[in-house]
Write a protein that holds these residues in place. Structure first.
Motif, PDB file in Angstrom:
ATOM      1  N   GLU A 250      48.642  43.439 -15.170  1.00 59.43           N
ATOM      2  CA  GLU A 250      49.423  43.055 -14.020  1.00 59.43           C
ATOM      3  C   GLU A 250      50.661  44.057 -13.828  1.00 59.43           C
ATOM      4  N   LEU A 251      51.374  44.366 -14.695  1.00 57.20           N
ATOM      5  CA  LEU A 251      52.423  45.321 -14.733  1.00 57.20           C
ATOM      6  C   LEU A 251      51.953  46.685 -14.149  1.00 57.20           C
ATOM      7  N   VAL A 252      50.931  47.334 -14.733  1.00 59.19           N
ATOM      8  CA  VAL A 252      50.452  48.486 -14.475  1.00 59.19           C
ATOM      9  C   VAL A 252      49.898  48.420 -12.648  1.00 59.19           C
ATOM     10  N   ALA A 253      49.023  47.371 -12.744  1.00 62.02           N
ATOM     11  CA  ALA A 253      48.822  47.248 -11.062  1.00 62.02           C
ATOM     12  C   ALA A 253      49.791  47.237 -10.313  1.00 62.02           C
ATOM     13  N   GLY A 254      51.009  46.450 -10.757  1.00 63.39           N
ATOM     14  CA  GLY A 254      52.044  46.172  -9.657  1.00 63.39           C
ATOM     15  C   GLY A 254      52.670  47.379  -9.332  1.00 63.39           C
ATOM     16  N   VAL A 255      52.775  48.195 -10.488  1.00 68.50           N
ATOM     17  CA  VAL A 255      53.400  49.665 -10.157  1.00 68.50           C
ATOM     18  C   VAL A 255      52.605  50.432  -8.895  1.00 68.50           C
ATOM     19  N   LEU A 256      51.556  50.393  -9.127  1.00 68.59           N
ATOM     20  CA  LEU A 256      50.496  51.084  -8.076  1.00 68.59           C
ATOM     21  C   LEU A 256      50.453  50.242  -6.893  1.00 68.59           C
ATOM     22  N   VAL A 259      53.258  51.510  -4.475  1.00 69.84           N
ATOM     23  CA  VAL A 259      52.902  52.682  -3.666  1.00 69.84           C
ATOM     24  C   VAL A 259      52.014  52.219  -2.580  1.00 69.84           C
ATOM     25  N   GLU A 260      51.043  51.554  -2.848  1.00 70.64           N
ATOM     26  CA  GLU A 260      50.148  51.112  -1.760  1.00 70.64           C
ATOM     27  C   GLU A 260      50.711  50.240  -0.539  1.00 70.64           C
ATOM     28  N   ILE A 264      50.525  51.425   3.302  1.00 71.79           N
ATOM     29  CA  ILE A 264      49.833  50.533   4.038  1.00 71.79           C
ATOM     30  C   ILE A 264      50.645  49.720   4.752  1.00 71.79           C
ATOM     31  N   GLY A 265      51.645  49.022   4.055  1.00 75.27           N
ATOM     32  CA  GLY A 265      52.344  48.141   4.397  1.00 75.27           C
ATOM     33  C   GLY A 265      51.410  46.835   4.935  1.00 75.27           C
ATOM     34  N   LEU A 294      40.762  52.728  -1.389  1.00 72.21           N
ATOM     35  CA  LEU A 294      41.173  53.998  -2.148  1.00 72.21           C
ATOM     36  C   LEU A 294      42.056  53.406  -3.236  1.00 72.21           C
ATOM     37  N   PHE A 295      43.014  52.688  -2.841  1.00 72.96           N
ATOM     38  CA  PHE A 295      44.247  52.045  -3.821  1.00 72.96           C
ATOM     39  C   PHE A 295      43.617  51.354  -4.584  1.00 72.96           C
ATOM     40  N   SER A 296      42.823  50.092  -4.118  1.00 76.33           N
ATOM     41  CA  SER A 296      42.186  49.108  -4.957  1.00 76.33           C
ATOM     42  C   SER A 296      41.310  49.744  -6.003  1.00 76.33           C
ATOM     43  N   ALA A 297      40.615  50.684  -5.731  1.00 77.52           N
ATOM     44  CA  ALA A 297      39.848  51.364  -6.629  1.00 77.52           C
ATOM     45  C   ALA A 297      40.495  52.412  -7.569  1.00 77.52           C
TER      46      ALA A 297
END
Length: 357
Positions: A250-256, A259-260, A264-265, A294-297
Motif C-alpha cells: 500500500e505504501l508503494v501503491a500510495g506513491v503511484l 501521481v494518478e 486524473i483528479g 494505465l495507472f492501475s496496471a
C-alpha cells in the motif's frame, strides 16, 4: 505423493533441487533453506523480483494488461450508468454515495482476481528462486498453464465466498436501519463484526491455497484444505506477515496513486457539484478511463509480484516448519549427488535410476 523436489508433484516438472546439498541453513537462493523470519520473507520477495525481473515483473505486466483491457469497457459503461443516476433531486449524501459506488468499479474487483492468479503463476518462479535455480518465462508458463483453469476457479471461489459473507453480514442490519428500526444499528454492527471476523479467518486460512494448487497439483477443494492444514498452528504468524506485506504494498501503491490523482483528479467521479449547490452527472470520457486503467496496471504490475512472492515464501516456510521441507530438500540433494557414484560403480539400481522419495 511427494516429488523429487518436495515443492511440486507434477510428473512433467524438471527437478528443482540442486545437485550438491547446501549446509543446513545455507542461502543457495533468495532465502536460507530453514524456517524463515518475517524479515527474511519480505527481503526474499524483493530479492526474487530483483534477481528475475523479466519473469516476475514481465509476467505480471502482461497479466495485468490483459485484465485492464477487459476492465476498460466495463468501467466506462459502469461509470456512465452511475452518472445517469444523477437528477434534480440528488442531494449531497446521495451524490457522495454514488461517487463511493464508483470506487467499486469492475477494474477494482478484477484486480483482486488478478492478484490471486499472479500468486499461482509466480509461485513456480519463486519456488525455483528459493533453490537458486534458473527461472525462465517459457518454463514458468509451461509448468503453470495446465493449472490455470483451476487457479482461476480457486481465485473466483475465494473472492465470491468472502465477498458474499460480508454482504450477508451487512445486509440485515442495513435493511433494518433503512427502515428506521431501532435495532438496525446494533444488528449492523454485530453483522459487520461477525462477518468481518469470519472473512479474515478464511482469508488467512486459504491464503496458501494457490501455492498448494500449483506446486502440488491439487484440485480446488483439496488446495483449500491443504492451505488450512499448513496455516494451522501459525495463523497469527501468517496474518502478521500478510499484513506487513500489505502495508508495504500500500505504501508503494500510495506513491503511484498520488501521481494518478494529479493527472486524473476527479475526472472519474460520476457526480459533479455545481456552484449553485445542485448536482449533475459528470461526463466520464473513455480517454480518462483508459488513463485510469494505465495507472492501475502500473501499480498492480509492481505490487502484485511482491505480494505473490511473499505468499509463495510463506508456503515454503510453513512446509519447512510443519513438514521439515528443508530437511527433505537436503536429503534429495544428497541422493542426487550420490547417484553418479552409484552409476559409475556399475550398479543398475542406484538412486539415480528412479525418483527420490
Amino acid at each position: 505423493m511427494s516429488s523429487p523436489t518436495g515443492l511440486t508433484q507434477s510428473p512433467a516438472a524438471p527437478p528443482l533441487a540442486a545437485d550438491v546439498p547446501p549446509p543446513t541453513g545455507a542461502r543457495r537462493g533468495v532465502v536460507p533453506l530453514r524456517p524463515l523470519q518475517a524479515g527474511e520473507i519480505l527481503d526474499g520477495a524483493v530479492t526474487a523480483m530483483r534477481a528475475h525481473p523479466g519473469v516476475m515483473l514481465g509476467l505480471s505486466a502482461v497479466v495485468v494488461a490483459v485484465g485492464q483491457a477487459v476492465a476498460i469497457p466495463l468501467d466506462f459503461v459502469y461509470l456512465r450508468f452511475l452518472a445517469g443516476l444523477v437528477n434534480d433531486d440528488t442531494t449531497l449524501d446521495r451524490g457522495t454515495g454514488i461517487n463511493d459506488l464508483a470506487l467499486l468499479r469492475p477494474s477494482v474487483l478484477l484486480n483482486a482476481l488478478i492478484v490471486s492468479l499472479l500468486v499461482g503463476l509466480l509461485t513456480t518462479a519463486v519456488s525455483r528462486a528459493v533453490l537458486g535455480r534458473p527461472v525462465a518465462l517459457g518454463e514458468v508458463w509451461r509448468l503453470t498453464r495446465p493449472r490455470l483453469p483451476r487457479l482461476f476457479g480457486l481465485a473466483l471461489l475465494i473472492f465470491v465466498t468472502l465477498f458474499g459473507v460480508l454482504v450477508l453480514g451487512v445486509l440485515p442490519g442495513a435493511l433494518l436501519a433503512s427502515a428506521d428500526n431501532p435495532a438496525g444499528v446494533l444488528v449492523l454492527l454485530l453483522g459487520i463484526g461477525g462477518a468481518g471476523a469470519f472473512a479474515i479467518n478464511r482469508w488467512v486460512a486459504w491464503s496458501l491455497a494457490g501455492a498448494a494448487l500449483v506446486l502440488e497439483d491439487q484440485p480446488v477443494r483439496r488446495a483449500l484444505r491443504r492451505s488450512s492444514v499448513l496455516v494451522k498452528g501459525g495463523w497469527w504468524r501468517v496474518l502478521g506477515i500478510s499484513l506487513l506485506a500489505l502495508l508495504v504494498s500500500e505504501l508503494v501503491a500510495g506513491v503511484l496513486s498520488v501521481v494518478e490523482q494529479v493527472v486524473i483528479g476527479s475526472r472519474l467521479s460520476p457526480v459533479s457539484q455545481n456552484g449553485d449547490g445542485t448536482f449533475s452527472g459528470h461526463h466520464v470520457s473513455l480517454a480518462y478511463v483508459f488513463l485510469g486503467a494505465l495507472f492501475s496496471a502500473a501499480i498492480q504490475a509492481v505490487v502484485a509480484p511482491f505480494a505473490a512472492s511473499v505468499t509463495a515464501l510463506q508456503y515454503v516456510d510453513r512446509r519447512m516448519r510443519r513438514e521439515g521441507l528443508d530437511i527433505q530438500l537436503g536429503m534429495n540433494a544428497r541422493a542426487r549427488a550420490a547417484a553418479p557414484a552409484a552409476t559409475d560403480s556399475g550398479s543398475g539400481n542406484g538412486p539415480g535410476n528412479g525418483p527420490v522419495a
